[in-house]
Structure formats: structure tokens, C-alpha cells
Design an enzyme around this catalytic site. Structure first.
Site, mmCIF file in Angstrom:
data_model
loop_
_atom_site.group_PDB
_atom_site.id
_atom_site.type_symbol
_atom_site.label_atom_id
_atom_site.label_comp_id
_atom_site.label_asym_id
_atom_site.label_seq_id
_atom_site.Cartn_x
_atom_site.Cartn_y
_atom_site.Cartn_z
ATOM 1 N N LYS A 523 -35.221 61.482 5.836
ATOM 2 C CA LYS A 523 -35.412 62.886 6.199
ATOM 3 C C LYS A 523 -34.114 63.623 5.917
ATOM 4 C CE LYS A 523 -36.677 61.553 10.291
ATOM 5 N NZ LYS A 523 -37.887 62.285 10.586
ATOM 6 N N LYS A 529 -31.388 65.090 14.069
ATOM 7 C CA LYS A 529 -32.253 63.989 13.629
ATOM 8 C C LYS A 529 -31.618 62.623 13.916
ATOM 9 C CE LYS A 529 -34.433 66.897 10.101
ATOM 10 N NZ LYS A 529 -35.851 66.891 10.494
ATOM 11 N N LYS A 635 -46.883 60.374 7.584
ATOM 12 C CA LYS A 635 -47.005 59.598 6.342
ATOM 13 C C LYS A 635 -46.774 58.118 6.611
ATOM 14 C CE LYS A 635 -45.262 63.682 4.117
ATOM 15 N NZ LYS A 635 -44.014 64.404 3.867
#
Length: 793
Positions: A523, A529, A635
Site C-alpha cells: 500500500k 498505515k 483483494k
């Protein structure tokens, strides 16, 4: 759409002759790729025209986005057109492998992260559902950048995806418009990309604008041999569409970003208004009956005052009439609660770049103040907090909420945070405007195309309706107790891991063990994150293995993929740290390959299509409350990876669908973080009291790790324990969540060895991924926000 094999082959031959003056048997893989792509465009051209004409009769949705991370087009279009088998046969007859031909295509440099990939998935779903919709964006000449890793550091090089042109974008020169800034004008030249749906004749459009100079050359300056001056106007104009997200650490960079945003929104609105007038005349009161515009985050919000400019200055409407039209036309998607992403523009810069737009924005601001005065006459503090212009800053998110009829979050938790915390006062003012639209992904690219082995198994078991109706996946759940099916799935997973291992060895020279746990975090690189938390744990595990070579663990391969914004030095420091730890571990023979660390250079869609199907663990470890949704988590899920993450974004809905017992949730929750914020948080407590953590953090400054004198590691260390003028220490709770992270990783490592039980958990995740199709998301947008209906040709 089906096309007879010999007809298609004839079209490929014709295109290769036209483009390269070669017969098809002489052409190389790139030339075949170009000829094949042109042949496909020829094949869909009539349907593309018919689709445009069909849509013109009714209401359309227009999706404004600064990025569209499309990936390669050829493979996806072959599948959606239903001609993959025929093309494989044609290429085989020519002695060519379809994979080699597909590899001749560059990834389109039109996006970077989840925002752009979501937009691409939405384009796929719009057309597959036969919905009258079109995307608008910028045709970036050099994308964001091509990432090179040199001595562990990210080096940005130009992304040259357009060096030989792009076969999938068709120039429409007669739809060109002029965009005016305070000190200049530029031409906006449109390029149309066909968006081909699955199982439909419809072909939608993504229109991308390229900036060009009004004057191609200052001939006098050129003849005076002042060549730089001769091309100055050209270069300044073309800079607007040269780079996605140019470095905005200086005022010049900020000006360029604002120019980009105004450029593509102004050009798109001029295009929409021109088409509306051609079809419906000048009764602009009807505009919302035929046009709905979705603003994808705050980048295109300047479209609100720009439409006011067009309606008032150009078309002569009264302000009050124009405003009624504007607020019925726009809808706004909020993708983040991070303050730096809720764009604010300095008045001086805004007024310099777009002076007329500033005047209109200021008038909107005063109009809104009147509303606030009426609603909250005795609460001046609230009126000031909600003002669109505060001090010398224009708050674009506030402008978006006021100037639109709908504001949506992108996951249930995110929308709840918007309503009750971050945008609480706005929700109280406009409760009817707020709603949730949980993000989704297209199963056509992220399962059917990237994992044909698993797709074939699914189709064998439940048929192929899942390709366009992802709710059918629930029918797989009954096979979770079937040992032979689970074994079959696990063999497919191993094959995908071998394919990824081969790619990594060929591209990066690192040999990894397909039987190891593939723990993947891919990512955008951002502090929230928490790639830093991940690499801290890996370093801690390395130290523990050094101390105890007999420590019993299942081998693990940790895989990262990420780009940092060019001016984001703390993120660049994290990339350097990951690569240095990787170098340390991968070259230490004492570790005996029990752990390996890989950083995927220049992570993009094509690499992602190998990574998602191969993953065992999906790292979704953002600080709770900071990730609006995430789509990578979806995903991973539908390809049979287990989510290891916080209760953040769409992770919440993933574990609701698949069961928390079939995933690995750890760490602070939103309410825990809110409590820390109220009562205070001291990162020195976990730093000193968590076994092994101090050693890991101190490695940043004690000479264990070397950042080549850049000071990047010291800055990372200080960000955790000292903070900075703009944030408190460890603002993303890396140190506080470390122990829970490590404990959960240990549980994962033990439970992975139970192959059958692990496979069952993964299968249950696959079976419950139906909610996370972008088809479902787009169907909700169409019915509840845009009010558009399918129009099938």
C-alpha cells in the site's frame, strides 16, 4: 462480445501493416501488442459510438478524480470481451506466448494509491452494469514516478509510460477547451479511453485532459537563439499534466497542484455544459435532471465555484438560481479524516492562481455564514469552526459539504466516525446529506484475471454467475468442510506462491521459499498505515532468533510494496529502514532462511496481480480510525488471505462477513484511542516496559542501523518519543500496539501449521467476499445518489 477468430486475426494483420509496415509474422511482441490493441478498438468502435448516443437521451453520472490507477488494459479487455481464448490461439500460431505480448504494455501512469484504484474499479463496474457514467481526469505524461531502490533509498525516476504513445487513448482534438488562470490560458486537449464491460455490448468512456500551450513556440525568441524563452510558455502549460501529485513542499509546487485541480475540473465542466446545451438547450434548471457529478475526495472540489462561474459569468444566470443548480448537481466522497488530506488552500495563493474563482468562493463563504448565523445565532465559536474561509485558509472539505447534495464515507466505521466525531457539526446541520457507501473492488480483474486457477475452481463448483453477481460466492461456503476441495484450493495457493517467488527471483534476485508464510503489506507508504510497526516486529523477531537459534517458528517471508511521496522524508526513512533490515536478515546465514524480507521495487497494478493471489496474510494494520476503508484488504480476502489487522476501515466489515475467528484482529480500537487522547498517552511507557521494544527502537540511533548520515532514522526515533511541533509523540500508537502485534503474529505462526484448518479459514473468507464487489458499491451510488438507471445498447 464475441468475434470470429479469423476476422480478428485479419484485423491484427491489417493494424500491424499500417503501424509498422510489417507482416504479422515479422512483428515483435510490442508490435503485436499494438496491432492487437488497435484491432480490439476497431472491434468495439461501433458499440462505443452507440453507447454514447444511447446515454445522451437520459441522466448520466460523471466521476471527477485526480487519479485512475487503471493498470494494463489488454488482458482485462480480452477477458471482458470474451476473446481471450481466440487471441491465445492466434498468438500460439505465431509462436508467441500471450503473457509476453501482455508484458509489452506499460502500466498506465494515471494513479498511485487506493483512491485511483477505486476509481478504476468503479469504471469497470459502471460499464458492466450498463450504467450511463463517464470518468474525467488528467492524462499525466509521467505518472507519479518510477521507483528505484538504490542502497536502500527510494530514488524517483520519470515514469515513461507514454514514450511510444498510448494505443488505448484516442485524441479528440475538436472537443478541446480553453482553461483560464489568473495570468495565463492553456488548451485542454481530451483523450478518450474506452472502458469495456464484461458480458455487455456497452463501452463507456474515461476522458483524460492533456495541457497544451496556446502558442506552440515564441518564434522571435527562437530566432534570437533564446531557446529557453522560446519554449517557456509551452513548458509551463505542459507542466500541468506532466506529473501526478507534484512535490508541494514549496509555494511553486502548491501552485502547480492547484492549477492541476482547476485545469481538469474546468475542462470537464465546460465539456459537460457544452454537451448539455447541444442536447437540451439553455434551460439550466434541468441540469440536475441530466447530470450528477461525483467529486472523488477534495482534489476536484474547486469544481463547485467553477460551475458557478460558468453558469453566472458565461451563461448569465442569477446567483441564487445558479446555486440551486450547483447544490443539486454535486455529490462528495470523503476518503479520509487525516487533516492534511482535507485540503486547505492559502488565500493568497488561491487568489493568485484563480482570482475569479476566489471571488466566487468568498461569496459562497459569506452566503454560508448567513445560514450559520440563522441556525446558530448565539454560538459564534461554532460558526467560526464551520466557516469555509478561516483566517487565511480555504477549507475545501467544508466547501464540498455545503455545495453538494450528498456526502458519503467509504466504510461503515468511517462514515460513523464522520457523522459522530470528525464532521459531527456538519451532520447535525445536514443530516439528510450523509450516507455510507462501503468501497468495493472488481472481481473481474482481482480474481478472474489475476487468479485464473482459483477462478476455474469456483466456476466448477458454483457456475460463472459470480463474475457479474458476486453475492453468488456465498454458495461456496458449504464446501468449507470438504477436505478435497480445501486441498485443491491450498495447491492453487501454493502454485500462486511459486509464481510470485519466480517473479521476485527474476526481478530482484532474492530467492524465497514458497512453503513459507507469505505475509504481505502492499500500500502507499504513510505513517498511519504503520509499515514501521511491521518492520519493528521483524527486527525484534530477528534479534530473538539470533539469541535463540532453536526458536521454533514456521518460516516466514515478509513482503512490502510501497511508494513514498517525493517530499515525505519520514516515509522515505521507513523505506530505507525496511530495505536495510531486509539486507541484514537476508544475508545472515545464522537465520537459515527462517525469515526473509522483500521490498517490491516500483509496486504497481501488474505486480499487485501477482501479490494478492499469493498472500497467506493480509497486513491491514493502520491505526484504528485512520483508514477510511482500504480496498487491498478486499483483494486479499477474495484470493484466500486472512486479514491480520486492526478494527479499522473495511476490516470491520470483513470480519463481520467472514467471522473474527477466521481472521486475526489486534490492537487498540477507536474508543481506546479516543480515551488516550482525552487522558493522555506517554509512549515512553510501552517503550520501556515492553520486552525487546526498546532494543528495536534504539537501533535507529545507537549505530546498529546506518542511514548514511541522512538523519532519517533519528527523525523516526524522535517522531515516536519526542513528537514534533505539528504532532504529539507516537501519534499513530506504534509503540502501544507493538506487544499485541507480536502476540498475534506468534498465534498466526503456530496456527498456520494446521494446513487443513488454515485452508478452511481462507475458504470461508473467499466465500464471504461477495459484499466487497464494486458492482454492489456502484449499484448503490446509482440508485441512492446519482439516480441513474441501466441503459443497455
Amino acid at each position: 462480445m464475441l468475434i470470429e477468430k479469423n476476422l480478428l486475426k485479419g484485423r491484427i494483420e491489417k493494424q500491424v501493416e499500417i503501424l509498422f509496415n510489417k507482416s504479422i509474422d515479422e512483428a515483435n511482441s510490442f508490435e503485436i501488442y499494438q496491432g492487437l490493441s488497435k484491432a480490439l478498438i476497431e472491434t468495439i468502435s461501433k458499440n462505443w459510438l452507440e453507447t454514447r448516443k444511447k446515454y445522451e437521451s437520459g441522466k448520466q453520472a460523471f466521476y471527477f478524480s485526480a487519479e485512475f490507477l487503471m493498470g494494463r488494459a489488454l488482458g482485462n479487455n480480452l477477458i471482458n470481451l470474451g476473446v481471450e481464448k481466440e487471441v491465445k490461439e492466434i498468438l500460439k500460431e505465431l509462436g508467441l506466448d500471450i503473457n509476453i505480448v501482455e508484458d509489452a504494455e506499460e502500466d498506465a501512469g494515471l494513479g498511485n494509491g487506493g483512491l485511483g484504484r477505486l476509481a478504476a474499479c468503479f469504471m469497470d463496474s459502471l460499464v458492466t452494469l450498463d450504467l450511463p457514467g463517464q470518468g474525467y481526469g488528467i492524462k499525466y505524461k509521467n505518472g507519479i514516478f518510477k521507483q528505484k531502490i538504490v542502497n536502500g533509498f527510494q530514488i524517483e525516476t520519470p515514469e515513461t509510460w507514454l514514450k511510444y504513445g498510448d494505443v488505448w487513448t484516442i485524441c479528440r482534438p475538436f472537443d478541446e477547451v480553453i482553461v483560464e488562470f489568473g495570468d495565463s490560458k492553456v488548451r485542454a486537449v481530451p483523450y478518450d479511453m474506452p472502458i469495456i464491460g464484461y458480458g455487455t455490448e456497452n463501452v463507456n468512456t474515461l476522458r483524460l485532459w492533456e495541457a497544451k500551450s496556446i502558442n506552440e513556440l515564441d518564434l522571435k525568441a527562437f530566432n534570437d537563439q533564446n531557446y529557453d524563452k522560446a519554449l517557456k510558455e509551452v513548458n509551463e502549460a505542459e507542466d500541468i499534466s506532466r506529473i501526478l501529485y507534484p512535490n508541494d513542499s514549496t509555494n511553486e509546487g502548491k501552485k502547480l497542484r492547484l492549477k492541476q485541480q482547476y485545469f481538469f475540473t474546468s475542462a470537464s465542466l465546460q465539456d459537460i455544459v457544452r454537451k448539455f446545451k447541444r442536447l437540451h438547450g439553455t434551460d439550466f434548471g434541468k441540469l440536475p435532471e441530466f447530470v450528477s457529478i461525483q467529486l472523488n475526495d477534495t482534489h476536484p472540489v474547486i469544481a463547485i465555484p467553477e460551475l458557478m462561474r460558468i453558469l453566472c459569468d458565461v451563461e448569465g444566470l442569477l446567483w441564487k438560481d445558479a446555486w440551486k443548480i450547483v447544490e443539486k448537481t454535486f455529490a462528495y466522497t470523503n476518503h479520509t479524516i487525516l487533516s492534511e488530506a482535507l485540503e486547505k488552500w492559502w488565500i493568497g495563493l488561491y487568489e493568485e492562481v484563480v482570482p475569479r474563482i476566489f471571488q466566487i468562493t468568498e461569496r459562497i463563504h459569506f452566503q454560508f455564514l448567513d445560514l450559520l448565523e440563522e441556525k446558530y445565532p448565539n454560538d459564534r465559536a461554532k460558526r467560526e469552526r464551520m466557516s469555509i474561509i478561516q483566517g487565511d485558509l480555504i477549507h475545501m472539505a467544508w466547501l464540498a459539504i455545503y455545495g453538494s447534495f450528498a456526502t458519503n464515507g467509504v466504510a461503515a466505521l468511517h462514515t460513523d466516525i464522520l457523522k459522530h466525531i470528525e464532521l459531527k457539526e456538519w451532520y447535525e446541520l445536514f443530516p439528510e446529506r450523509f450516507l455510507n457507501k462501503t468501497n468495493g473492488i472488481t472481481q473481474r480483474r482481482w480474481l478472474l484475471q489475476c487468479n485464473p486457477e482459483l477462478s476455474n475452481l469456483i466456476t466448477e463448483l458454483i457456475g460463472d454467475r459470480w463474475v457479474t453477481d458476486f453475492s453468488q460466492m456465498k454458495n461456496l461456503e458449504k464446501y468449507s468442510a470438504d477436505k478435497s476441495i480445501i486441498e485443491n484450493f491450498l495447491n492453487i495457493k501454493l502454485e500462486k506462491k511459486k509464481q510470485l517467488a519466480k517473479y521476485i527471483e527474476e526481478t530482484q534476485g532474492i530467492k524465497i521459499n514458497p512453503d513459507s508464510i507469505f505475509d504481505i503489506q502492499i500500500k502507499r507508504l504513510h505513517e498511519y498505515k504503520r509499515q514501521l510497526l511491521n518492520i519493528f516486529h521483524i527486527l525484534d523477531l530477528y534479534y530473538r532468533l539470533k539469541e535463540n537459534p532453536n526458536l521454533e517458528i514456521h518460516p516466514v517471508t515478509y513482503i512490502f510494496g510501497a511508494k513514498s511521496a517525493p517530499g515525505y522524508m519520514r516515509a522515505k526513512g521507513t523505506i530505507r529502514l525496511i530495505n536495510e533490515v531486509a539486507n541484514l536478515i537476508n544475508n545472515d546465514k545464522d537465520i537459515k532462511d527462517m525469515i526473509k524480507v522483500v521490498f517490491i521495487e516500483n509496486y504497481n497494478v501488474s505486480a499487485a496481480q501477482l501479490l494478492f493471489p499469493a498472500a497467506d496474510i493480509s497486513e491491514q494494520i493502520s491505526t484504528a480510525g485512520k483508514e477510511a476503508s482500504g480496498t487491498g484488504n478486499m483483494k486479499f480476502m477474495i484470493n484466500g488471505a486472512l486479514t491480520f489487522g486492526t478494527l479499522d476501515g473495511a476490516n470491520v466489515e470483513i470480519v463481520e462477513e467472514a467471522g473474527i475467528e477466521n481472521n486475526y484482529i489486534f490492537g487498540l480500537k477507536v474508543e481506546d484511542i479516543e480515551k488516550f487522547k482525552k487522558e493522555g498517552y506517554n509512549p515512553n511507557i510501552p517503550y520501556r516496559n515492553t520486552v525487546g521494544l526498546k532494543r528495536v527502537v534504539d537501533a535507529l540511533i545507537d549505530g546498529t542501523l546506518n542511514d548514511e548520515g541522512t538523519g532519517l532514522y533519528k527523525e523516526l526515533y524522535d517522531s515516536l518519543l519526542k513528537g514534533a511541533s505539528w504532532h504529539k509523540p507516537d501519534q499513530y500508537f506504534v509503540l502501544q500496539d507493538f506487544e499485541a502485534f507480536r502476540e498475534t503474529q506468534e498465534r498466526i505462526n503456530k496456527e498456520f501449521s494446521n494446513r487443513e484448518n488454515w485452508g478452511k479459514k481462507a475458504w470461508i473468507n473467499i466465500s464471504n467476499g461477495g459484499k466487497f464487489s464494486s458492482d454492489r458499491t456502484i449499484d448503490e451510488y446509482a440508485k441512492e445518489i446519482w439516480k441513474i438507471a441501466p441503459q443497455r445498447i
